[in-house]
Design a protein around this motif. Structure first.
Motif, short mmCIF file in Angstrom:
data_model
loop_
_atom_site.label_atom_id
_atom_site.label_comp_id
_atom_site.label_asym_id
_atom_site.label_seq_id
_atom_site.Cartn_x
_atom_site.Cartn_y
_atom_site.Cartn_z
N HIS A 186 54.76 41.27 36.72
CA HIS A 186 53.56 41.91 37.26
C HIS A 186 52.34 41.01 37.12
O HIS A 186 51.52 40.87 38.05
N GLY A 190 53.45 38.86 40.51
CA GLY A 190 52.87 39.95 41.31
C GLY A 190 51.56 39.55 41.95
O GLY A 190 51.32 39.83 43.14
N GLN A 191 50.70 38.90 41.19
CA GLN A 191 49.42 38.46 41.73
C GLN A 191 49.60 37.43 42.84
O GLN A 191 48.92 37.47 43.87
N THR A 194 50.84 39.09 45.98
CA THR A 194 49.74 39.83 46.60
C THR A 194 48.84 38.91 47.41
O THR A 194 48.40 39.24 48.53
N LYS A 197 50.52 38.02 50.64
CA LYS A 197 50.44 39.16 51.57
C LYS A 197 49.08 39.19 52.27
O LYS A 197 49.00 39.36 53.50
N LEU A 198 47.99 39.06 51.48
CA LEU A 198 46.65 39.12 52.06
C LEU A 198 46.41 37.98 53.04
O LEU A 198 45.83 38.15 54.12
#
Length: 369
Positions: A186, A190-191, A194, A197-198
């Motif tokens: 996470h 995870g970061q 993310t 994705k952005l």
């Protein structure tokens, strides 16, 4: 069928002995003796069987009551059949030793003493006559056997609790490891995902109107993906690597929780490759687990040193030795790990009683260089 009329936990150890006791009692009452009429002998046998059956199944006040009835019955049979009938007191001495309630055991032991004194008084005219014949030794042996059996039962129960605690500890360690992995995924991967994705969503919006900016964002996504792959590799490496120094510290804590003192050499661990150090640490974990589960040791000593072109690590305990440890799966897994490093694992008897595990691996291919 036997499990319905005889306690399951006693079938393996006591069934044959108890059957022999019943057969011997039948012989003494129905064949060797003609003192009682047949009806009286049947009544004596049924009373014997009832008190014995209660003593088998219960460990509370009912065991105490059954043992006192048994003692009274043995006094009568000792007077009318044979003095040696008092030796059947060993049966209830054994049953009393298996109770968890000290007051039940103390009451039953008092009943055994009263049984011998009463018989001596009625048979010889004085309770003190007991101290002048062999039956005094019989009484002492019965009382001692009760204490010895109680001590062994208590030790067995403590060992069962320790096994349960070890299983719970292992489960707890696994849960903690899962939680650590989840946190690492996470907080790191995870970061990064993310961010990918952005940037992917931004690139979709830019691809038609601003292709140059979209190309720049795609290159950035590529770099970020490479960084994510690097993070995954680092996480996998951390999960696989086991520090030998940390494993020694962990072993000391586990052994201390099992009331086993561990003495370990204070010198630094010889530099090894990550793979070699992990294999040695896991083998040490297996050896410590075997000590806790099987050895019944109170202390152990861990040493590690370099001799010639080989690195050695040895752990010696003062337990019960190799009688029941044999060449089990633990040693086999250690040998397999050491074989991957072109080394070997040995299990031998400790001269001072106990067992010694030796791990040996060459430094040529396993050092950091």
């Amino acid at each position: 069928m036997w499990r319905r009329i005889y306690p399951r936990d006693q079938i393996e150890k006591y069934l044959i002995i108890d059957m022999l006791v019943v057969v011997a009692f039948i012989y003494h009452v129905f064949i060797a003796s003609h003192t009682f009429p047949l009806v009286g002998r049947i009544a004596v046998f049924l009373l014997f069987l009832a008190s014995f059956y209660v003593g088998l199944w219960y460990r509370d006040w009912r065991l105490l009551g059954a043992s006192l009835v048994w003692c009274a019955l043995m006094v009568v049979l000792g007077l009318y059949i044979s003095n040696w009938m008092l030796l059947y007191g060993f049966v209830f001495a054994d049953l009393l030793g298996r109770t968890k309630r000290l007051w039940v055991m103390a009451g039953g032991m008092a009943g055994i003493v009263i049984m011998y004194l009463t018989h001596s008084w009625l048979y010889a005219g004085s309770p003190f006559a007991l101290f002048t014949n062999l039956f005094f030794a019989g009484m002492i042996m019965q009382l001692t056997s009760t204490i010895v059996i109680h001590t062994k039962e208590k030790s067995r129960q403590l060992k069962e609790k320790l096994d349960i605690a070890n299983a719970q500890l292992e489960h707890y360690i696994q849960e903690e490891e899962r939680n650590r992995i989840a946190r690492d995924l996470h907080d790191t991967l995870g970061q990064t995902l993310t961010m990918i994705k952005l940037k992917s969503e931004l690139t979709i919006r830019l691809v038609d109107k601003h292709p140059e900016k979209a190309k720049y964002e795609l290159n950035d996504i590529l770099d970020t993906s490479r960084y994510a792959l690097k993070q995954v590799r680092e996480l996998v490496t951390d999960m696989r690597f086991v520090s030998l120094a940390k494993e020694i510290a962990r072993s000391r804590e586990l052994l201390r929780d099992a009331d086993i003192d561990m003495t370990a050499a204070e010198e630094e661990v010889r530099p090894l490759s990550d793979a070699a150090e992990t294999m040695v640490a896991l083998s040490l974990r297996e050896a410590v687990t075997n000590i806790i589960k099987h050895s019944e040791a109170t202390r152990c000593t861990l040493t590690h040193y370099v001799q010639g072109e080989h690195y050695y690590i040895q752990i010696i305990d003062n337990g019960k030795g190799l009688d029941q440890q044999g060449q089990g799966n633990g040693l086999q897994s250690m040998r397999e790990r050491m074989a991957m490093l072109q080394g070997d694992a040995y299990l031998s008897a400790n001269p001072d009683r106990g067992a010694a595990v030796m791990l040996k691996l060459p430094l040529m291919n396993n050092g950091r260089g």
